[in-house]
Design a protein around this motif. Structure first.
Motif, PDB file in Angstrom:
ATOM      1  N   GLY A  70      33.749  64.574  31.194  1.00 54.33           N
ATOM      2  CA  GLY A  70      34.766  65.544  31.600  1.00 54.33           C
ATOM      3  C   GLY A  70      35.835  64.922  32.478  1.00 54.33           C
ATOM      4  N   VAL A  71      35.409  64.069  33.418  1.00 56.68           N
ATOM      5  CA  VAL A  71      36.369  63.377  34.291  1.00 56.68           C
ATOM      6  C   VAL A  71      37.258  62.454  33.472  1.00 56.68           C
ATOM      7  N   ASN A  72      36.639  61.660  32.593  1.00 56.63           N
ATOM      8  CA  ASN A  72      37.410  60.721  31.769  1.00 56.63           C
ATOM      9  C   ASN A  72      38.373  61.449  30.828  1.00 56.63           C
ATOM     10  N   THR A  73      37.920  62.560  30.253  1.00 54.96           N
ATOM     11  CA  THR A  73      38.787  63.332  29.356  1.00 54.96           C
ATOM     12  C   THR A  73      40.019  63.843  30.082  1.00 54.96           C
ATOM     13  N   SER A  74      39.820  64.433  31.249  1.00 56.21           N
ATOM     14  CA  SER A  74      40.937  65.039  31.969  1.00 56.21           C
ATOM     15  C   SER A  74      41.916  63.993  32.490  1.00 56.21           C
ATOM     16  N   PHE A  75      41.401  62.887  33.043  1.00 62.19           N
ATOM     17  CA  PHE A  75      42.314  61.854  33.536  1.00 62.19           C
ATOM     18  C   PHE A  75      43.029  61.160  32.374  1.00 62.19           C
ATOM     19  N   SER A  76      42.317  60.920  31.268  1.00 56.82           N
ATOM     20  CA  SER A  76      42.962  60.315  30.092  1.00 56.82           C
ATOM     21  C   SER A  76      44.025  61.248  29.521  1.00 56.82           C
ATOM     22  N   ALA A  77      43.727  62.545  29.475  1.00 57.23           N
ATOM     23  CA  ALA A  77      44.701  63.521  28.972  1.00 57.23           C
ATOM     24  C   ALA A  77      45.912  63.607  29.898  1.00 57.23           C
ATOM     25  N   SER A  78      45.692  63.431  31.200  1.00 59.89           N
ATOM     26  CA  SER A  78      46.802  63.438  32.143  1.00 59.89           C
ATOM     27  C   SER A  78      47.757  62.284  31.861  1.00 59.89           C
ATOM     28  N   LEU A  79      47.204  61.079  31.708  1.00 59.54           N
ATOM     29  CA  LEU A  79      48.050  59.921  31.424  1.00 59.54           C
ATOM     30  C   LEU A  79      48.692  60.034  30.037  1.00 59.54           C
ATOM     31  N   SER A  80      47.952  60.556  29.062  1.00 63.61           N
ATOM     32  CA  SER A  80      48.517  60.729  27.723  1.00 63.61           C
ATOM     33  C   SER A  80      49.649  61.748  27.736  1.00 63.61           C
ATOM     34  N   SER A  81      49.522  62.789  28.547  1.00 62.08           N
ATOM     35  CA  SER A  81      50.603  63.765  28.675  1.00 62.08           C
ATOM     36  C   SER A  81      51.837  63.139  29.319  1.00 62.08           C
ATOM     37  N   LEU A  82      51.604  62.235  30.270  1.00 65.47           N
ATOM     38  CA  LEU A  82      52.729  61.492  30.855  1.00 65.47           C
ATOM     39  C   LEU A  82      53.433  60.659  29.787  1.00 65.47           C
ATOM     40  N   LEU A  83      52.638  60.081  28.886  1.00 70.89           N
ATOM     41  CA  LEU A  83      53.224  59.280  27.812  1.00 70.89           C
ATOM     42  C   LEU A  83      54.060  60.157  26.875  1.00 70.89           C
ATOM     43  N   LEU A  84      53.547  61.323  26.507  1.00 69.35           N
ATOM     44  CA  LEU A  84      54.324  62.225  25.653  1.00 69.35           C
ATOM     45  C   LEU A  84      55.599  62.684  26.344  1.00 69.35           C
ATOM     46  N   THR A  85      55.518  62.916  27.652  1.00 71.87           N
ATOM     47  CA  THR A  85      56.706  63.301  28.415  1.00 71.87           C
ATOM     48  C   THR A  85      57.731  62.179  28.401  1.00 71.87           C
ATOM     49  N   ILE A 101      36.953  59.900  22.871  1.00 66.69           N
ATOM     50  CA  ILE A 101      36.735  58.616  23.547  1.00 66.69           C
ATOM     51  C   ILE A 101      35.840  58.794  24.765  1.00 66.69           C
ATOM     52  N   ALA A 102      36.063  59.857  25.522  1.00 58.45           N
ATOM     53  CA  ALA A 102      35.269  60.088  26.734  1.00 58.45           C
ATOM     54  C   ALA A 102      33.827  60.492  26.422  1.00 58.45           C
ATOM     55  N   SER A 103      33.585  61.033  25.228  1.00 54.28           N
ATOM     56  CA  SER A 103      32.238  61.498  24.874  1.00 54.28           C
ATOM     57  C   SER A 103      31.357  60.408  24.268  1.00 54.28           C
ATOM     58  N   LEU A 104      31.905  59.235  24.010  1.00 48.79           N
ATOM     59  CA  LEU A 104      31.138  58.177  23.347  1.00 48.79           C
ATOM     60  C   LEU A 104      29.865  57.783  24.108  1.00 48.79           C
ATOM     61  N   PRO A 105      29.896  57.650  25.447  1.00 50.35           N
ATOM     62  CA  PRO A 105      28.634  57.344  26.149  1.00 50.35           C
ATOM     63  C   PRO A 105      27.575  58.421  25.945  1.00 50.35           C
ATOM     64  N   LEU A 106      27.987  59.683  25.961  1.00 51.90           N
ATOM     65  CA  LEU A 106      27.043  60.776  25.765  1.00 51.90           C
ATOM     66  C   LEU A 106      26.493  60.782  24.342  1.00 51.90           C
ATOM     67  N   LEU A 107      27.309  60.338  23.384  1.00 55.60           N
ATOM     68  CA  LEU A 107      26.895  60.332  21.983  1.00 55.60           C
ATOM     69  C   LEU A 107      26.047  59.115  21.618  1.00 55.60           C
ATOM     70  N   GLY A 108      25.867  58.185  22.560  1.00 57.22           N
ATOM     71  CA  GLY A 108      24.986  57.053  22.283  1.00 57.22           C
ATOM     72  C   GLY A 108      25.491  55.700  22.711  1.00 57.22           C
ATOM     73  N   TRP A 109      26.782  55.599  23.035  1.00 57.08           N
ATOM     74  CA  TRP A 109      27.310  54.304  23.470  1.00 57.08           C
ATOM     75  C   TRP A 109      27.051  54.133  24.967  1.00 57.08           C
ATOM     76  N   ASN A 110      25.791  53.986  25.335  1.00 58.91           N
ATOM     77  CA  ASN A 110      25.413  53.747  26.725  1.00 58.91           C
ATOM     78  C   ASN A 110      24.357  52.644  26.758  1.00 58.91           C
ATOM     79  N   CYS A 111      24.185  52.065  27.925  1.00 59.72           N
ATOM     80  CA  CYS A 111      23.324  50.889  28.030  1.00 59.72           C
ATOM     81  C   CYS A 111      21.841  51.227  27.845  1.00 59.72           C
ATOM     82  N   CYS A 112      21.475  52.484  28.006  1.00 60.08           N
ATOM     83  CA  CYS A 112      20.069  52.869  27.825  1.00 60.08           C
ATOM     84  C   CYS A 112      19.689  52.880  26.344  1.00 60.08           C
ATOM     85  N   VAL A 113      20.584  53.374  25.506  1.00 59.09           N
ATOM     86  CA  VAL A 113      20.316  53.441  24.077  1.00 59.09           C
ATOM     87  C   VAL A 113      20.487  52.075  23.420  1.00 59.09           C
ATOM     88  N   LEU A 114      21.526  51.350  23.842  1.00 62.50           N
ATOM     89  CA  LEU A 114      21.852  50.077  23.207  1.00 62.50           C
ATOM     90  C   LEU A 114      21.079  48.896  23.777  1.00 62.50           C
TER      91      LEU A 114
END
Length: 341
Positions: free
Chosen positions: A110-125, A162-175
């Motif tokens: 959630g943190v990564n999504t919101s901060f990434s969306a903030s910067l992406s919105s700056l890019l669109l602006t 992109i922010a959900s990838l660790p939750l979906l399995g791209w984390n050091c515990c699974v890999l």
């Protein structure tokens, strides 16, 4: 705290390792972080909520694509402030570690999504402003509301994915891979990819605004060469100066708020961090909140339309307060005089 060692592989991925990431060891540090997050988070939510209200309460403003991007920026900053402050304070100040790996990665997503969306919105602006100054005659055809909403949809879906990838399995515990020293359960390779993603966003923002400033200077040179009327020359020069100030503000804020965090993240991928550097990272993380708090001033309230809307809102509030302060007797007498008239 000194006896805690950061897990290096998935075999050490357990709930007990969460305490090793709680780097604030003294009460003074916890109080400082708590106050800092509380103040910055509250200001950020208030300012960006005000921007959203000003945009969507005015039919003329909310129809313009550029303000849809600013609204997306404000929404992302609100979500970033709420999710970041709640999860960060809960973890580092109150030392709450009684949640599962999935819950932690959901919060981090959630943190990564919101901060990434903030910067992406700056890019669109930034891209919106580049199109408006580089191709002004075609702007309304190129930047329609439908395209703006489509761009925002792609933006938010991409950031959430992109922010959900660790939750979906791209984390050091699974890999069974190397874990980050800064974030529990996060794979170093994913962290490197996310850093590259943010750096690319920041670079594109700076590049777009540099071209906006370059095009503005071209306009000024063109007007001078063809001996345009003095009034138009002065207007173009004022616009050039305003864009230059905006660009400098953008560069200063982005550099101040993001470079310390990104540098420490990148350093943690290649070398082990000391206890002191990990504490520095915890405090530097709050600078992202500062960025979200300053965004409304740079991108929203500098707009003449939004500023005029804000002035009307303040005038309306003053009239409401003045009316509320009037006594019932005076109001009754005023109504009687109106009826007699």
């Amino acid at each position: 705290m000194d006896s805690c060692r950061i897990p290096e592989n998935a075999s050490k991925c357990s709930g007990s390792t969460m305490e090793c990431f709680m780097v604030l060891s003294t009460q003074a540090q916890k109080v400082s972080i708590g106050i800092l997050c509380g103040l910055l988070g509250t200001m950020c939510v208030f300012e960006n909520s005000l921007v959203l209200y000003l945009i969507f309460s005015s039919p003329g403003i909310r129809k313009k694509p550029s303000y849809l991007f600013i609204g997306s920026l404000a929404l992302a900053d609100i979500l970033a402030s709420i999710i970041f402050v709640c999860s960060f304070v809960n973890f580092h100040v109150f030392n709450e570690a009684g949640f599962s790996k999935e819950v932690f990665l959901l919060q981090l997503g959630g943190v990564n999504t919101s901060f990434s969306a903030s910067l992406s919105s700056l890019l669109l602006t930034a891209l919106d402003r580049y199109i408006s100054i580089s191709r002004p005659s075609e702007y309304k055809l190129l930047m329609t509301r439908r395209r703006a909403w489509t761009a925002l949809g792609v933006l938010w879906v991409s950031c959430a994915t992109i922010a959900s990838l660790p939750l979906l399995g791209w984390n050091c515990c699974v890999l069974d891979s190397a874990c980050s020293e800064l974030f529990p359960f996060v794979d170093d390779t994913y962290l490197s990819g996310w850093i590259c993603f943010i750096v690319v966003l920041l670079g594109c923002i700076v590049y777009a605004y540099a071209h906006v400033l370059w095009r503005a200077r071209q306009h000024v040179a063109y007007m001078e060469k063809h001996q345009a009327p003095a009034g138009k020359q002065n207007a173009r020069m004022r616009m050039d100066v305003m864009l230059a100030k905006t660009l400098l503000m953008v560069l200063a804020v982005l550099t101040l708020c993001w470079s310390p965090v990104l540098v420490l993240m990148a350093y943690s991928v290649f070398a082990r961090l000391s206890e002191r550097l990990r504490k520095v990272f915890a405090f530097c993380s709050t600078l992202c909140l500062l960025n979200s708090m300053v965004n409304p001033v740079i991108y929203a309230l500098r707009s003449k339309e939004l500023f005029s809307s804000l002035r009307r809102l303040l005038a309306h509030c003053r009239r409401q307060l003045k009316a509320a302060e009037e006594s019932p007797e005076a109001e009754s007498a005023h109504k009687s005089s109106v009826i007699e008239t």
